[in-house]
Structure formats: C-alpha cells, structure tokens
Design a protein around this motif. Sequence first.
Motif, PDB file in Angstrom:
ATOM      1  N   LYS A 173      -0.392   2.154  12.244  1.00 43.78           N
ATOM      2  CA  LYS A 173      -0.885   1.599  10.678  1.00 43.78           C
ATOM      3  C   LYS A 173      -1.890   0.699  10.587  1.00 43.78           C
ATOM      4  CE  LYS A 173       0.640  -0.501   6.112  1.00 43.78           C
ATOM      5  NZ  LYS A 173       0.101  -1.415   5.801  1.00 43.78           N
TER       6      LYS A 173
ATOM      7  N   GLU B  13      -5.839   2.046   9.280  1.00 46.57           N
ATOM      8  CA  GLU B  13      -6.152   1.392   8.050  1.00 46.57           C
ATOM      9  C   GLU B  13      -8.203   0.726   7.579  1.00 46.57           C
ATOM     10  OE1 GLU B  13      -3.537  -1.694   7.373  1.00 46.57           O
ATOM     11  OE2 GLU B  13      -2.938  -0.314   5.603  1.00 46.57           O
TER      12      GLU B  13
ATOM     13  N   GLU C  14      -5.981   6.526   3.550  1.00 46.37           N
ATOM     14  CA  GLU C  14      -5.282   5.399   2.717  1.00 46.37           C
ATOM     15  C   GLU C  14      -3.694   5.924   2.740  1.00 46.37           C
ATOM     16  OE1 GLU C  14      -5.701   8.545   0.006  1.00 46.37           O
ATOM     17  OE2 GLU C  14      -8.216   8.424  -0.829  1.00 46.37           O
ATOM     18  N   GLU C  15      -3.721   4.138   2.632  1.00 50.12           N
ATOM     19  CA  GLU C  15      -1.966   3.414   2.822  1.00 50.12           C
ATOM     20  C   GLU C  15      -0.916   5.488   2.645  1.00 50.12           C
ATOM     21  OE1 GLU C  15       0.649  -0.194   1.337  1.00 50.12           O
ATOM     22  OE2 GLU C  15      -1.668   0.260   0.657  1.00 50.12           O
ATOM     23  N   GLU C  16      -0.940   6.026   1.710  1.00 53.47           N
ATOM     24  CA  GLU C  16      -0.274   6.999   1.074  1.00 53.47           C
ATOM     25  C   GLU C  16      -0.385   7.459   2.007  1.00 53.47           C
ATOM     26  OE1 GLU C  16      -0.990   8.140  -2.836  1.00 53.47           O
ATOM     27  OE2 GLU C  16      -0.201   6.335  -4.043  1.00 53.47           O
TER      28      GLU C  16
ATOM     29  N   GLU D 278       1.638   6.174   4.967  1.00 48.88           N
ATOM     30  CA  GLU D 278       3.145   6.302   4.934  1.00 48.88           C
ATOM     31  C   GLU D 278       3.140   7.244   4.813  1.00 48.88           C
ATOM     32  OE1 GLU D 278       3.480   4.741   0.691  1.00 48.88           O
ATOM     33  OE2 GLU D 278       3.120   2.477   1.430  1.00 48.88           O
TER      34      GLU D 278
END
Length: 241
Positions: free
Chosen positions: A125, A129, A135-137, A140
């Motif tokens: 992660k 990043e 992007e965070e989505e 995930e």
Amino acid sequence: MVLCGGEENIKKLVDYIDRSEHYIKEFATWEASEKIIDDNKAFWMLKKPKSQYQKVCLYRDGCNMFVYGDYGQFTFDNMTWTGSVYNLQYDNIGYQMEKLNHESRQTLRVFDEDKCEEDIFAWLKERLENRYDVEEEIIEEIIKLFKEESYILDFEIEDFCVENDLIEIEDILYFTKDALESIDEYEWISFLRNSNLGEFDEEYESELWNAGKCIHQRYFICMYALQICGEKLRKKAEDKK
C-alpha cells in the motif's frame, strides 16, 4: 523488535494480549502474595486459588529477576534499578525488553504468518501510494483481490493492470503474489534474499525483513499478571491503613 498489535508507546501492555478480556477476568480472581527476604531478594506471586500450577511468579536477586509459572519463563539480567512488581516498565514494552537476557529475547521472538501477511499489504500500500501514485480505491481493490483468492494466476494480475491502465505496477504485484505464497518462518528470509526486492525498495533496509516478527504472547501475559499482582498488593496495603 516489532510488536504484534500496534506501535510501541501508543498502546498499553494489556492491548498487546490476544483475547485480553479472558485474562482481565481470570487474573482479577487470582490471589497476590509477596515475601521480602532481604534488601536484595524478594518473591511475588499471582496464583489461582486452590491451584498449585496456575500461577505467575517473580523472584528477584539483586539486579537479576526470574519470571516463571504457567505461561513460561524468562529472565531479566540487565536491570538498572531494584525491580519489583510495583515498578516494572509495563507499558514501555521495548525498554523493559531491553532488560531481558539474550536467551530470553531470542526465545520470545516469534514469526507470525498472519502478521507477515498484514505487513506485506502495508508495504505494498505504501509503495503504490507514494511511488506509483495509485488511487486509494484501486489499492483497496488490489488488496481485496489478493485476500479473496488463495492462489492468483499471473493473467489475473495482467488483466487487472490492463483494465485499470496500470501496467507500471504489474511487476510489484507479481512480487507481492510471490511474497504471499512464501509466508513461512523458514522460507521468508530465503525468499527475500533471492527475490527482486531491490527493484521496489532499498534492498537491505526494507521493512519486509522484519515482516511477521513479533513478541510471543506469553511475555505479555506474564507481565500483565505481574502488573495485576502489584496492583492487588498495593490495594491490600492501602486497605490496611
């Protein structure tokens, strides 16, 4: 030393114990006792009533302290103060562990596969990043993909990267796939040494070398028992006043 369950100096001792509610309830019913032998020697014990075996004891002889009982044993031989159940640095985990002898520290270091997996995902992660600006989505989704499938085929990673226009992260996802398949106490370090880790991180400074490492639960349980012992004895002394 990496601690299971969180960062040192943020959580208290009891917060590092799995199923802590069980031990909080259990030790609340145990009886505390102490015997001060002389200025150097003393003995403390937290024991389940009517049991000869369920107990946690601390014996002090000068700068040496020996903890033993139902949850294992270890020795402090680097104490810089006259220790007792009243003044051990219970919530300063790293500092108190520095007082353990070498053999105890080695014995209490363990490899936890679940924690290793968590550490790998945290590493991935952070790289996605900060290095690839993903992007965070999307991150995930990637982690969900790894968690939901016990074995991921290479073409699934390739398809995901093509669909999301993220071909540049394909190699780090292949690395992560291989890493998750190598989570084993005896294979992990060998995997890192023979992997292409250097393409994604400072090869010999990566936090992945410490992935999965934590302190055995018996250390936290014993120390919590001694903490409760001190609290019970202190309360008993206050009630006598």
